[in-house]
Structures are given as C-alpha cells and as structure tokens.
Design a protein around this motif. Structure first.
Motif, short mmCIF file in Angstrom:
data_model
loop_
_atom_site.label_atom_id
_atom_site.label_comp_id
_atom_site.label_asym_id
_atom_site.label_seq_id
_atom_site.Cartn_x
_atom_site.Cartn_y
_atom_site.Cartn_z
N ARG A 199 0.83 -1.20 0.00
CA ARG A 199 0.00 0.00 0.00
C ARG A 199 0.87 1.25 0.00
NH1 ARG A 199 -3.96 -1.52 4.98
NH2 ARG A 199 -4.56 -3.61 4.30
N SER A 200 1.90 1.23 0.85
CA SER A 200 2.76 2.39 0.98
C SER A 200 3.49 2.66 -0.33
CB SER A 200 3.77 2.17 2.11
OG SER A 200 4.67 3.26 2.20
N SER A 201 4.00 1.58 -0.96
CA SER A 201 4.74 1.77 -2.21
C SER A 201 3.82 2.24 -3.32
CB SER A 201 5.44 0.47 -2.61
OG SER A 201 4.49 -0.55 -2.83
N GLU A 202 2.60 1.68 -3.40
CA GLU A 202 1.67 2.07 -4.44
C GLU A 202 1.19 3.50 -4.27
OE1 GLU A 202 -1.35 -0.86 -4.23
OE2 GLU A 202 -0.32 -2.28 -5.54
N SER A 203 1.01 3.92 -3.04
CA SER A 203 0.52 5.27 -2.79
C SER A 203 1.53 6.32 -3.22
CB SER A 203 0.19 5.45 -1.30
OG SER A 203 1.37 5.33 -0.51
N HIS A 204 2.79 5.91 -3.39
CA HIS A 204 3.82 6.85 -3.81
C HIS A 204 4.12 6.74 -5.31
CE1 HIS A 204 4.52 6.80 0.57
NE2 HIS A 204 5.01 8.00 0.41
N LEU A 205 3.44 5.83 -6.01
CA LEU A 205 3.62 5.70 -7.46
C LEU A 205 2.66 6.66 -8.15
CD1 LEU A 205 3.93 1.82 -7.79
CD2 LEU A 205 5.76 3.52 -7.93
N LEU A 206 2.92 7.93 -8.01
CA LEU A 206 2.05 8.96 -8.54
C LEU A 206 2.41 9.27 -9.98
CD1 LEU A 206 2.06 11.40 -5.49
CD2 LEU A 206 0.40 9.61 -6.01
N PRO A 207 1.43 9.58 -10.82
CA PRO A 207 1.73 9.99 -12.19
C PRO A 207 2.33 11.39 -12.22
CG PRO A 207 -0.61 10.19 -11.76
CD PRO A 207 -0.01 9.53 -10.55
N ALA A 208 3.07 11.69 -13.27
CA ALA A 208 3.68 13.01 -13.39
C ALA A 208 2.61 14.09 -13.52
CB ALA A 208 4.62 13.04 -14.59
N SER A 209 1.45 13.73 -14.08
CA SER A 209 0.34 14.67 -14.21
C SER A 209 -0.81 14.20 -13.33
CB SER A 209 -0.12 14.75 -15.67
OG SER A 209 -0.33 13.46 -16.20
N PRO A 210 -1.01 14.81 -12.15
CA PRO A 210 -2.08 14.40 -11.23
C PRO A 210 -3.45 14.43 -11.88
CG PRO A 210 -0.57 15.95 -10.19
CD PRO A 210 -0.24 15.94 -11.64
N SER A 211 -4.33 13.56 -11.45
CA SER A 211 -5.66 13.45 -12.06
C SER A 211 -6.48 14.72 -11.85
CB SER A 211 -6.41 12.25 -11.47
OG SER A 211 -6.55 12.39 -10.07
N GLU A 212 -6.26 15.40 -10.73
CA GLU A 212 -7.06 16.61 -10.46
C GLU A 212 -6.70 17.74 -11.41
OE1 GLU A 212 -4.21 18.29 -6.82
OE2 GLU A 212 -6.19 17.40 -6.40
N ARG A 213 -5.56 17.60 -12.10
CA ARG A 213 -5.17 18.61 -13.08
C ARG A 213 -5.42 18.13 -14.51
NH1 ARG A 213 0.79 20.42 -10.66
NH2 ARG A 213 0.08 20.93 -8.54
N GLU A 214 -6.08 17.00 -14.66
CA GLU A 214 -6.34 16.45 -15.99
C GLU A 214 -7.27 17.36 -16.77
OE1 GLU A 214 -5.77 14.87 -18.99
OE2 GLU A 214 -5.09 13.35 -17.54
N ILE A 215 -6.84 17.76 -17.96
CA ILE A 215 -7.63 18.66 -18.79
C ILE A 215 -8.33 17.90 -19.92
CG2 ILE A 215 -6.19 20.66 -18.28
CD1 ILE A 215 -4.82 20.25 -20.99
N ALA A 216 -7.91 16.67 -20.17
CA ALA A 216 -8.53 15.88 -21.23
C ALA A 216 -9.93 15.44 -20.78
CB ALA A 216 -7.68 14.66 -21.57
N VAL A 217 -10.87 15.52 -21.69
CA VAL A 217 -12.25 15.11 -21.41
C VAL A 217 -12.59 13.92 -22.30
CG1 VAL A 217 -14.67 15.80 -21.40
CG2 VAL A 217 -12.89 17.47 -20.83
#
Length: 316
Positions: free
Chosen positions: A134-152
């Motif tokens: 869980r700890s390792s997966e929670s730190h595998l973040l994408p370079a572009s966070p989902s909350e900043r996703e502009i693609a629809v």
C-alpha cells in the motif's frame, strides 16, 4: 560479481522500458480502432480512451459518429482495489492461509496449536506485506495528477493514463475518469485516482516479455461491456471514409502495428487469429489506397474500387 550482474539487469530493464516508450509513441500516432483511441502526451505518457459499452461505436474523429448519450453503470463490471487494497493475490504473492491448504480431518492438540501459531505468523506476515505494498503504491504517482487532468473523454468512454516513467522502471496505468465504474473507492478519492491499477500485464513485467498491446487488451477487457473477442478490432467505416491520402497513411501505420503484434505477441491470446484476419482486410484496403494515390499522380491505371465489406463479412 553480484554488482556486475545487478548493473547488467538494470541496463536490461532500462532497454526494455525504452522499447516500451517507443511502443507508446507508435500507438499514440494511430487511429481507427473500434474500442479505444490513443493520444500521445509526451515521451512517457499516453492517454487511452476506451469505450464503456459496445453499441456499434465509431472511433473518435469520425465526423458523423456519436457515442451513446448515456452509459449504464448497472451493466458494467467492477474492478476493485479491494478493501484497503486487499485484493486477490497477484502472481508471486502469498495466498491467504485458509486458501493455501485444507485442514486435515483430525489433529492432536499439539498439532492444532502449532498450526494456529503458524497461521497467525502467516497472517501477520501477509499484513506486513500488504502494508508495504500500500505504501509503495501510494507513492507511485503519475507526473500529471488526475485533479489537473484537462482531457475530457468521449461520452460512453473512460479515460486511462498509460505511462513508462524512467523513475519507476516499469509501466503503469491509472484511471482518469469514471472511477465508480471500475473501482470500489475505499478511501480518499484523490488517493484512488492517483494509485496505479493492479494489472496482470504490469505484475508480469519483470518475468515476461510485456508489450504495450498487452496492457491495452487487458484494459479493454476490463472496461468495455461486453468484453470484445478482439480488443484491436478496427473501425472499418471510419477507415473507408477517410480522404485518400489520409487513408493510405493511416492504414499503413495500423498495418505496421498489428503485424508487430502478430510477430512479437503470443499466439495463445484469444484474439490472435482475429487480429490476423483484420490484417488481411486492412492490407487489401491499404493496397487499393496506394493504387489510387498512384493513379492520381498519373503513374498507373485506375485500380478497382476499395473493399467496402469488413473482414467479418468476407468470412461469411
């Protein structure tokens, strides 16, 4: 000696990841698939729009195509990270003690105590492994966070992010929309959105020859209802109505990708033979397009009309 072997293994993993990144770039340049549409975003990232429900959907970009105006959640499957990410064990993980072995019919008191003690130790070890995961997966973040996703995503579609980040050393996939269709959210929504999916193709990366089409086929099988027999089925109508120069280039690019899939992919895949049939139809369309291009340049006589039937109709 061990240091040399480790360096060699690291170098090999880097080469494999670079090859995966090149496959991402190739896939991102393609269009004309029926169940998904890729969009390349940088060297390491690719956005993948996948159809939720197969309703004779046409690939994005076709001017008169329209996906269904609503998607039925009740008819979709649920891909779950599990309660606190306690999902079914992946290959190489220790199964729960009760699934690993059945109890004998009779035990002595000492044997039962020893078995209970062993099970407690195994449960504690499994809990520790899950916490670490869980700890390792929670730190595998994408370079572009989902909350900043502009693609629809298109209507009746779900958006995914595929990436081969050099800092992680292997590919991962994240859900970018419609999380409720595929994930049982058991915590903060932002945590789920930026936690990579547990795909078999990702788990097998270290031990098997995994390609980008392995991840795509797994995601299409999870997302599209009903799961298609061939996740790489082509949108024949879209391809046939492209302007001639575009049709020639698009069909050529698709041929190159699908032929690589057939040569390098596993023949054990259920969709393998169907992809071979798609290639036959696509090659005919490509050759006719080439003849028409040459005819427009005045180099050859006019070719026969391009094939209007799909490969499924050709088989009847």
């Amino acid at each position: 000696m061990s240091s040399t072997c480790q360096k060699r293994e690291t170098t090999e993993q880097k080469k494999r990841l670079q090859h995966f990144q090149s496959e991402l770039a190739i896939l991102g340049s393609l269009q004309g698939f029926r169940y998904f549409q890729p969009w390349l975003r940088g060297k390491e990232e690719l956005l993948l729009t996948i159809v939720n429900e197969d309703q004779d959907w046409q690939s994005p970009g076709f001017p008169v195509s329209a996906a269904s105006s609503s998607s039925s959640i009740s008819g979709s499957s649920s891909y779950s990270f599990g309660s606190g990410y306690d999902s079914s064990p992946l290959p190489g993980e220790r199964p729960p003690p009760h699934a690993a072995r059945a109890r004998p019919q009779q035990h002595t008191e000492v044997e039962e105590q020893q078995q209970q003690h062993t099970e407690v130790e195994e449960q504690q070890q499994q809990h520790t492994e899950q916490q670490t995961r869980r700890s390792s997966e929670s730190h595998l973040l994408p370079a572009s966070p989902s909350e900043r996703e502009i693609a629809v995503p298109e209507m009746n579609c779900t958006l995914f992010l595929l990436a081969g980040y050099a800092k992680y050393g292997r590919p991962y996939a994240w859900i970018r929309s419609n999380h409720e269709r595929l994930v049982n959210i058991g915590g903060a929504d932002s945590l789920v959105k930026d936690t990579p999916m547990k795909l078999m193709s990702v788990s097998d990366w270290s031990s098997q020859d995994i390609h980008v089409w392995d991840m795509v086929s797994e995601l299409v099988g999870l997302c599209t209802m009903p799961p298609p027999d061939n996740p790489f089925s082509l949108d024949t109508r879209y391809l046939q109505t492209l302007p001639l120069p575009d049709r020639f280039l698009v069909t050529g690019a698709l041929l190159s990708f699908l032929e690589a899939l057939v040569v390098q992919g596993s023949q054990e895949e259920v969709y393998y033979d169907k992809v071979v049939q798609e290639i036959k139809w696509l090659r005919r369309l490509h050759v006719h397009s080439l003849s028409d291009v040459l005819q427009l340049r005045g180099n050859v006589k006019r070719s026969p009309p391009a094939p209007e039937d799909s490969w499924e109709e050709m088989q009847q």
